[in-house]
Enzyme design. Structure first.
Site, PDB file in Angstrom:
ATOM      1  N   PRO A   7       9.264  -5.128  -0.101  1.00  0.00           N
ATOM      2  CA  PRO A   7       8.950  -5.273   1.336  1.00  0.00           C
ATOM      3  C   PRO A   7       7.472  -5.581   1.546  1.00  0.00           C
ATOM      4  CG  PRO A   7       8.969  -2.965   0.747  1.00  0.00           C
ATOM      5  CD  PRO A   7       9.283  -3.716  -0.516  1.00  0.00           C
ATOM      6  N   MET A   8       7.090  -6.838   1.414  1.00  0.00           N
ATOM      7  CA  MET A   8       5.672  -7.202   1.490  1.00  0.00           C
ATOM      8  C   MET A   8       5.283  -7.613   2.900  1.00  0.00           C
ATOM      9  SD  MET A   8       5.396  -9.208  -2.148  1.00  0.00           S
ATOM     10  CE  MET A   8       7.072  -9.847  -2.042  1.00  0.00           C
ATOM     11  N   GLN A  68      12.649  -0.152   6.362  1.00  0.00           N
ATOM     12  CA  GLN A  68      11.537   0.661   5.879  1.00  0.00           C
ATOM     13  C   GLN A  68      10.668   1.137   7.043  1.00  0.00           C
ATOM     14  OE1 GLN A  68       7.707  -0.523   3.683  1.00  0.00           O
ATOM     15  NE2 GLN A  68       9.023   0.170   2.011  1.00  0.00           N
ATOM     16  N   CYS A  98       1.729   1.434   0.839  1.00  0.00           N
ATOM     17  CA  CYS A  98       0.900   0.384   1.423  1.00  0.00           C
ATOM     18  C   CYS A  98      -0.581   0.683   1.179  1.00  0.00           C
ATOM     19  CB  CYS A  98       1.166   0.264   2.922  1.00  0.00           C
ATOM     20  SG  CYS A  98       0.143  -1.014   3.708  1.00  0.00           S
ATOM     21  N   LYS A 139       9.263   4.460  -1.476  1.00  0.00           N
ATOM     22  CA  LYS A 139       8.425   3.627  -2.332  1.00  0.00           C
ATOM     23  C   LYS A 139       7.028   4.248  -2.369  1.00  0.00           C
ATOM     24  CE  LYS A 139       7.336  -1.219  -3.329  1.00  0.00           C
ATOM     25  NZ  LYS A 139       5.876  -1.324  -3.422  1.00  0.00           N
ATOM     26  N   ASN A 199       8.003  -1.339 -10.446  1.00  0.00           N
ATOM     27  CA  ASN A 199       7.495  -2.411  -9.603  1.00  0.00           C
ATOM     28  C   ASN A 199       6.042  -2.696 -10.001  1.00  0.00           C
ATOM     29  OD1 ASN A 199       6.151  -2.550  -6.327  1.00  0.00           O
ATOM     30  ND2 ASN A 199       7.231  -4.234  -7.274  1.00  0.00           N
ATOM     31  N   GLY A 200       5.709  -3.996 -10.080  1.00  0.00           N
ATOM     32  CA  GLY A 200       4.334  -4.383 -10.357  1.00  0.00           C
ATOM     33  C   GLY A 200       4.188  -5.232 -11.600  1.00  0.00           C
ATOM     34  N   GLY A 223       8.167  -8.371  -6.444  1.00  0.00           N
ATOM     35  CA  GLY A 223       7.374  -8.731  -5.276  1.00  0.00           C
ATOM     36  C   GLY A 223       6.828 -10.138  -5.412  1.00  0.00           C
ATOM     37  N   ARG A 224       5.528 -10.228  -5.669  1.00  0.00           N
ATOM     38  CA  ARG A 224       4.894 -11.541  -5.747  1.00  0.00           C
ATOM     39  C   ARG A 224       5.513 -12.424  -6.827  1.00  0.00           C
ATOM     40  NH1 ARG A 224      -0.949 -10.128  -6.968  1.00  0.00           N
ATOM     41  NH2 ARG A 224       0.136  -8.494  -8.122  1.00  0.00           N
TER      42      ARG A 224
END
Length: 325
Positions: A7-8, A68, A98, A139, A199-200, A223-224
Site C-alpha cells: 500500500p504505497m 488500511q 509509514c 504492517k 517486504n523490502g 512494493g517498488r
C-alpha cells in the site's frame, strides 16, 4: 505462499492497483492508508481511497482489496474499522510502517513503534470492534531509529489480535536505503505464532530467492519492485510452482501503459494526470531501457492531447462522464 501488493501512498492508487493486478501473481492488495484522526470518516473518504469497496472489494481482475487505516487513537480506529467493514471491507489492515515525517509528527505510522503498549491497545480495540469473521492485519517496520524493539512490537501486534504481520525489513530512519534486513524477518517469525510476510528490496527473482533463504518465510509483499517490473509477482508465483512465466517485454507492457493513461485521463484533472503517468514511467526506467527514452519525451509535456499522440491512444469520455461535466 501468498504475494501481496504493498500500500504505497501517492503511488499505488486504484488505477495502478487495477493495472498491476491484471498481470497476475498478486493474491491481495491494500489501499493507500486512510488517515484516522478524531471521528468516523464519511463514506466519501472511503470512496476516494478505496473505490473497489463499492465493487465487491476487488479490483477488476478479481484481486481482493484490504482497507488500511492509519492513526494512533484506539477507539477512533476501532470505530472507523467497524464502519469500513459495513462498507464491505473483507480485511482491516493497520499501518505502523509509514516513514513520512508529516505522518510521524502527528503520531501516525512508524513513530508508534516507539510504543509497543499502544500498538497492543490499538490491535485489541480494532479486533474488538470488527466482526469476528473479518481478519485484522498489520504492517510494521523494524523500528523507528533502532531495531531493539522489533520483536516486542511484533508480539504486541500478534497478542492484540493481528492474524498476519507484514514486516518492512528496515527502520523508519533507514527509509528505503538498501539493504533490507531480511534476517530480522526470521527473528520476528520465530517470536510470533501468526504468518509473517517479508517486504523490502525484492526487485527480481534472484532477490526473492535470497529473501526466502534469509528470512525463512514464504509469504512476501512487493512494493517498488512490482511497480518497476509489473510481471514480477507473476514470475515469482511461476517459479514457486517450478515453472517459467517468461519476462514481460516492452511491447507487451504497452497496453498496460495505455490503460493506465486512459484511466488517469478519465479520473483525474488534466493538470495532474500527466504527473501520474510520469511517476510510473520513471520507475519503469529501472527495468526497461525504452522507458528511459519515453520518459525523456514526456518529461516536460503537460498537454494530455500530446501525450495521447505519443502513446498512440484515442481518448474519449464515456457517456456518464460526459453528463457529469
Amino acid at each position: 505462499m501468498q504475494i501481496a501488493l504493498a500500500p504505497m501512498e501517492g503511488l499505488v492508487d486504484e488505477i495502478l492497483r487495477d493495472v498491476l493486478t491484471q498481470v497476475g501473481g498478486i493474491d491481495w492488495c491494500v489501499t493507500e492508508f486512510i488517515r484516522v484522526n478524531d471521528r468516523v470518516l464519511p463514506k466519501s473518504a472511503y470512496r476516494k481511497l478505496a473505490p473497489e469497496l463499492f465493487k465487491g472489494a476487488r479490483t477488476a481482475a478479481g484481486t481482493p482489496l484490504r482497507v488500511q487505516l492509519l492513526g494512533s487513537d484506539p477507539q477512533c480506529l476501532g470505530d472507523n474499522a467497524a464502519y469500513a467493514c459495513k462498507l464491505g471491507a473483507p480485511v482491516i489492515d493497520l499501518n505502523f510502517g509509514c516513514p513520512a515525517k508529516t505522518v510521524n509528527k502527528s503520531r501516525g505510522g512508524a513513530v508508534l513503534l516507539k510504543e509497543p503498549e499502544l500498538l497492543h491497545a490499538i490491535l485489541c480495540e480494532v479486533r474488538r470492534s470488527v466482526p469476528a469473521a473479518i481478519p485484522v492485519t498489520a504492517k510494521m517496520r523494524l523500528g523507528f531509529d533502532h531495531k531493539d524493539w522489533a520483536v516486542d512490537c511484533a508480539q504486541a501486534l500478534a497478542e492484540g489480535g493481528a492474524s498476519q504481520i507484514v514486516v518492512h525489513a528496515r527502520t523508519k530512519v533507514e527509509g528505503y536505503k538498501p539493504p533490507a534486513h531480511w534476517e530480522w524477518v526470521a527473528r520476528v517469525q520465530e517470536a510470533v505464532a501468526v504468518p509473517v510476510y517479508a517486504n523490502g528490496d525484492i526487485w527480481s527473482l534472484e532477490d526473492w530467492r535470497r529473501c526466502r533463504e534469509v528470512s525463512g518465510v514464504e509469504d512476501i509483499m512487493l512494493g517498488r519492485g512490482v511497480v518497476a517490473r509489473p510481471d514480477l509477482a507473476r514470475q515469482i508465483a511461476a517459479a514457486r510452482a517450478g515453472q517459467d512465466a517468461g519476462v514481460m517485454t516492452w511491447e507487451e507492457l504497452q497496453p498496460l501503459l495505455a490503460d493506465f493513461w486512459l484511466q488517469a485521463r478519465r479520473k483525474m484533472s488534466p493538470r495532474y494526470a500527466p504527473g501520474r503517468l510520469k511517476q510510473w514511467l520513471a520507475m519503469l526506467t529501472r527495468s526497461y531501457p525504452q522507458a528511459v527514452e519515453l520518459f525523456a519525451q514526456l518529461r516536460r509535456e503537460t498537454s494530455c492531447e500530446h501525450i495521447d499522440a505519443l502513446l498512440g491512444v484515442a481518448f474519449a469520455l464515456r457517456e456518464p462522464e460526459r453528463q457529469a461535466i
